[in-house]
Design a protein around this motif. Structure first.
Motif, PDB file in Angstrom:
ATOM      1  N   MET A   1      34.806  53.791  39.089  1.00 15.27           N
ATOM      2  CA  MET A   1      35.426  52.713  38.370  1.00 15.27           C
ATOM      3  C   MET A   1      34.949  52.711  36.929  1.00 15.27           C
ATOM      4  O   MET A   1      33.763  52.735  36.669  1.00 15.27           O
ATOM      5  CB  MET A   1      35.009  51.396  39.028  1.00 15.27           C
ATOM      6  N   ASN A   2      35.863  52.636  36.000  1.00 18.73           N
ATOM      7  CA  ASN A   2      35.517  52.574  34.593  1.00 18.73           C
ATOM      8  C   ASN A   2      35.475  51.145  34.073  1.00 18.73           C
ATOM      9  O   ASN A   2      35.359  50.918  32.887  1.00 18.73           O
ATOM     10  CB  ASN A   2      36.532  53.377  33.769  1.00 18.73           C
ATOM     11  N   ALA A   3      35.595  50.176  34.944  1.00 19.46           N
ATOM     12  CA  ALA A   3      35.648  48.780  34.531  1.00 19.46           C
ATOM     13  C   ALA A   3      34.277  48.311  34.063  1.00 19.46           C
ATOM     14  O   ALA A   3      33.248  48.792  34.508  1.00 19.46           O
ATOM     15  CB  ALA A   3      36.127  47.925  35.695  1.00 19.46           C
ATOM     16  N   THR A   4      34.304  47.352  33.155  1.00 12.21           N
ATOM     17  CA  THR A   4      33.052  46.824  32.638  1.00 12.21           C
ATOM     18  C   THR A   4      32.590  45.595  33.397  1.00 12.21           C
ATOM     19  O   THR A   4      31.413  45.275  33.397  1.00 12.21           O
ATOM     20  CB  THR A   4      33.192  46.465  31.145  1.00 12.21           C
ATOM     21  N   VAL A   5      33.488  44.882  34.032  1.00 12.14           N
ATOM     22  CA  VAL A   5      33.148  43.661  34.760  1.00 12.14           C
ATOM     23  C   VAL A   5      33.451  43.870  36.241  1.00 12.14           C
ATOM     24  O   VAL A   5      34.553  44.243  36.607  1.00 12.14           O
ATOM     25  CB  VAL A   5      33.959  42.455  34.230  1.00 12.14           C
ATOM     26  N   ARG A   6      32.440  43.618  37.072  1.00 10.75           N
ATOM     27  CA  ARG A   6      32.631  43.769  38.514  1.00 10.75           C
ATOM     28  C   ARG A   6      32.811  42.390  39.132  1.00 10.75           C
ATOM     29  O   ARG A   6      32.096  41.450  38.797  1.00 10.75           O
ATOM     30  CB  ARG A   6      31.428  44.465  39.141  1.00 10.75           C
ATOM     31  N   ALA A   7      33.763  42.282  40.040  1.00  7.81           N
ATOM     32  CA  ALA A   7      34.014  41.014  40.724  1.00  7.81           C
ATOM     33  C   ALA A   7      34.516  41.311  42.124  1.00  7.81           C
ATOM     34  O   ALA A   7      35.195  42.309  42.359  1.00  7.81           O
ATOM     35  CB  ALA A   7      35.047  40.192  39.959  1.00  7.81           C
ATOM     36  N   ASP A   8      34.144  40.459  43.070  1.00  8.69           N
ATOM     37  CA  ASP A   8      34.694  40.571  44.415  1.00  8.69           C
ATOM     38  C   ASP A   8      36.122  40.028  44.382  1.00  8.69           C
ATOM     39  O   ASP A   8      36.400  39.032  43.719  1.00  8.69           O
ATOM     40  CB  ASP A   8      33.860  39.773  45.409  1.00  8.69           C
ATOM     41  N   LEU A   9      37.024  40.686  45.101  1.00 10.81           N
ATOM     42  CA  LEU A   9      38.424  40.279  45.113  1.00 10.81           C
ATOM     43  C   LEU A   9      38.774  39.778  46.510  1.00 10.81           C
ATOM     44  O   LEU A   9      38.641  40.512  47.485  1.00 10.81           O
ATOM     45  CB  LEU A   9      39.328  41.462  44.742  1.00 10.81           C
ATOM     46  N   VAL A  10      39.206  38.536  46.607  1.00  7.13           N
ATOM     47  CA  VAL A  10      39.645  37.949  47.873  1.00  7.13           C
ATOM     48  C   VAL A  10      41.081  37.482  47.667  1.00  7.13           C
ATOM     49  O   VAL A  10      41.348  36.626  46.830  1.00  7.13           O
ATOM     50  CB  VAL A  10      38.747  36.768  48.309  1.00  7.13           C
ATOM     51  N   CYS A  11      42.006  38.050  48.434  1.00  2.99           N
ATOM     52  CA  CYS A  11      43.431  37.772  48.281  1.00  2.99           C
ATOM     53  C   CYS A  11      43.933  36.940  49.457  1.00  2.99           C
ATOM     54  O   CYS A  11      43.798  37.352  50.612  1.00  2.99           O
ATOM     55  CB  CYS A  11      44.225  39.072  48.189  1.00  2.99           C
ATOM     56  N   GLU A  12      44.543  35.812  49.142  1.00  8.90           N
ATOM     57  CA  GLU A  12      45.069  34.905  50.152  1.00  8.90           C
ATOM     58  C   GLU A  12      46.414  35.417  50.676  1.00  8.90           C
ATOM     59  O   GLU A  12      47.140  36.117  49.976  1.00  8.90           O
ATOM     60  CB  GLU A  12      45.258  33.538  49.500  1.00  8.90           C
ATOM     61  N   GLY A  13      46.739  35.030  51.893  1.00  7.89           N
ATOM     62  CA  GLY A  13      48.017  35.401  52.474  1.00  7.89           C
ATOM     63  C   GLY A  13      49.119  34.477  52.006  1.00  7.89           C
ATOM     64  O   GLY A  13      48.910  33.566  51.224  1.00  7.89           O
ATOM     65  N   GLY A  14      50.314  34.724  52.505  1.00  5.12           N
ATOM     66  CA  GLY A  14      51.422  33.844  52.171  1.00  5.12           C
ATOM     67  C   GLY A  14      52.712  34.569  51.869  1.00  5.12           C
ATOM     68  O   GLY A  14      53.470  34.140  51.020  1.00  5.12           O
ATOM     69  N   GLY A  15      52.972  35.669  52.547  1.00  7.86           N
ATOM     70  CA  GLY A  15      54.260  36.356  52.412  1.00  7.86           C
ATOM     71  C   GLY A  15      54.564  36.809  51.000  1.00  7.86           C
ATOM     72  O   GLY A  15      53.917  37.709  50.463  1.00  7.86           O
ATOM     73  N   VAL A  16      55.516  36.152  50.371  1.00  5.79           N
ATOM     74  CA  VAL A  16      55.973  36.535  49.047  1.00  5.79           C
ATOM     75  C   VAL A  16      54.852  36.391  48.016  1.00  5.79           C
ATOM     76  O   VAL A  16      54.877  37.051  46.985  1.00  5.79           O
ATOM     77  CB  VAL A  16      57.201  35.692  48.645  1.00  5.79           C
ATOM     78  N   ARG A  17      53.874  35.570  48.311  1.00  8.21           N
ATOM     79  CA  ARG A  17      52.738  35.407  47.401  1.00  8.21           C
ATOM     80  C   ARG A  17      52.073  36.753  47.112  1.00  8.21           C
ATOM     81  O   ARG A  17      51.444  36.932  46.076  1.00  8.21           O
ATOM     82  CB  ARG A  17      51.728  34.443  48.016  1.00  8.21           C
ATOM     83  N   GLY A  18      52.217  37.704  48.009  1.00  9.35           N
ATOM     84  CA  GLY A  18      51.649  39.033  47.796  1.00  9.35           C
ATOM     85  C   GLY A  18      52.133  39.681  46.522  1.00  9.35           C
ATOM     86  O   GLY A  18      51.393  40.405  45.848  1.00  9.35           O
ATOM     87  N   ILE A  19      53.391  39.409  46.146  1.00 13.92           N
ATOM     88  CA  ILE A  19      53.929  39.962  44.899  1.00 13.92           C
ATOM     89  C   ILE A  19      53.165  39.389  43.713  1.00 13.92           C
ATOM     90  O   ILE A  19      52.821  40.101  42.772  1.00 13.92           O
ATOM     91  CB  ILE A  19      55.438  39.661  44.776  1.00 13.92           C
ATOM     92  N   GLY A  20      52.854  38.106  43.774  1.00 15.55           N
ATOM     93  CA  GLY A  20      52.070  37.483  42.714  1.00 15.55           C
ATOM     94  C   GLY A  20      50.666  38.047  42.644  1.00 15.55           C
ATOM     95  O   GLY A  20      50.088  38.187  41.556  1.00 15.55           O
ATOM     96  N   LEU A  21      50.108  38.363  43.804  1.00 17.46           N
ATOM     97  CA  LEU A  21      48.768  38.948  43.836  1.00 17.46           C
ATOM     98  C   LEU A  21      48.738  40.302  43.136  1.00 17.46           C
ATOM     99  O   LEU A  21      47.774  40.634  42.449  1.00 17.46           O
ATOM    100  CB  LEU A  21      48.287  39.092  45.280  1.00 17.46           C
ATOM    101  N   VAL A  22      49.794  41.069  43.309  1.00 17.46           N
ATOM    102  CA  VAL A  22      49.882  42.371  42.631  1.00 17.46           C
ATOM    103  C   VAL A  22      49.812  42.161  41.120  1.00 17.46           C
ATOM    104  O   VAL A  22      49.069  42.844  40.416  1.00 17.46           O
ATOM    105  CB  VAL A  22      51.178  43.126  43.025  1.00 17.46           C
ATOM    106  N   GLY A  23      50.553  41.186  40.634  1.00 17.50           N
ATOM    107  CA  GLY A  23      50.532  40.890  39.201  1.00 17.50           C
ATOM    108  C   GLY A  23      49.178  40.399  38.729  1.00 17.50           C
ATOM    109  O   GLY A  23      48.700  40.778  37.657  1.00 17.50           O
ATOM    110  N   ALA A  24      48.535  39.560  39.540  1.00 14.95           N
ATOM    111  CA  ALA A  24      47.217  39.037  39.178  1.00 14.95           C
ATOM    112  C   ALA A  24      46.178  40.159  39.127  1.00 14.95           C
ATOM    113  O   ALA A  24      45.373  40.225  38.181  1.00 14.95           O
ATOM    114  CB  ALA A  24      46.793  37.963  40.172  1.00 14.95           C
ATOM    115  N   VAL A  25      46.193  41.036  40.122  1.00 17.11           N
ATOM    116  CA  VAL A  25      45.243  42.158  40.135  1.00 17.11           C
ATOM    117  C   VAL A  25      45.504  43.072  38.942  1.00 17.11           C
ATOM    118  O   VAL A  25      44.566  43.541  38.283  1.00 17.11           O
ATOM    119  CB  VAL A  25      45.324  42.934  41.473  1.00 17.11           C
ATOM    120  N   HIS A  26      46.765  43.311  38.653  1.00 17.40           N
ATOM    121  CA  HIS A  26      47.127  44.154  37.517  1.00 17.40           C
ATOM    122  C   HIS A  26      46.567  43.559  36.215  1.00 17.40           C
ATOM    123  O   HIS A  26      45.989  44.274  35.387  1.00 17.40           O
ATOM    124  CB  HIS A  26      48.646  44.301  37.440  1.00 17.40           C
TER     125      HIS A  26
END
Length: 115
Positions: A1-26
């Motif tokens: 990983m070339n990232a400078t900030v490390r964080a744990d990622l916890v993604c909530e469920g919710g069907g279509v919400r997954g599309i929003g999670l992709v954008g948030a992670v991006h």
């Protein structure tokens, strides 16, 4: 990983919400975040697993959009009540689904859809 900030990622469920999670992670990845530990439930688990796979392969998280668009989400659908009938259930479920897709809903469903 070339990232400078490390964080744990916890993604909530919710069907279509997954599309929003992709954008948030991006957006987080573009801001310099990396995720050494990921977890999620339901749609969040799908996104978290793609994040983990990309990072393990040394691929950029910008590919997450591409991966998310390539998945056949219909394979994640729970079986219908018809599909649970032994032997003939899957065929009945397929016929019912095809009729609904073609707009030929039976009786009461067609009346409700027309309203």
């Amino acid at each position: 990983m070339n990232a400078t900030v490390r964080a744990d990622l916890v993604c909530e469920g919710g069907g279509v919400r997954g599309i929003g999670l992709v954008g948030a992670v991006h957006a987080l990845a573009a801001a310099g975040y990396g995720f050494p530990r990921v977890a999620g439930s339901s749609a969040g688990a799908v996104v978290a697993s793609m994040v983990a796979a990309l990072q393990a392969a040394g691929e950029p998280l910008s590919r997450l959009d591409e991966l998310a668009q390539s998945i056949d989400y219909s394979k994640f659908a729970d079986p219908t009540l018809l599909a649970r009938i032994p032997i003939v259930g899957p065929a009945l479920s397929l016929v019912a689904r095809e009729r609904a897709v073609q707009g030929r809903l039976p009786g009461e469903l067609a009346d409700r859809a027309a309203r």
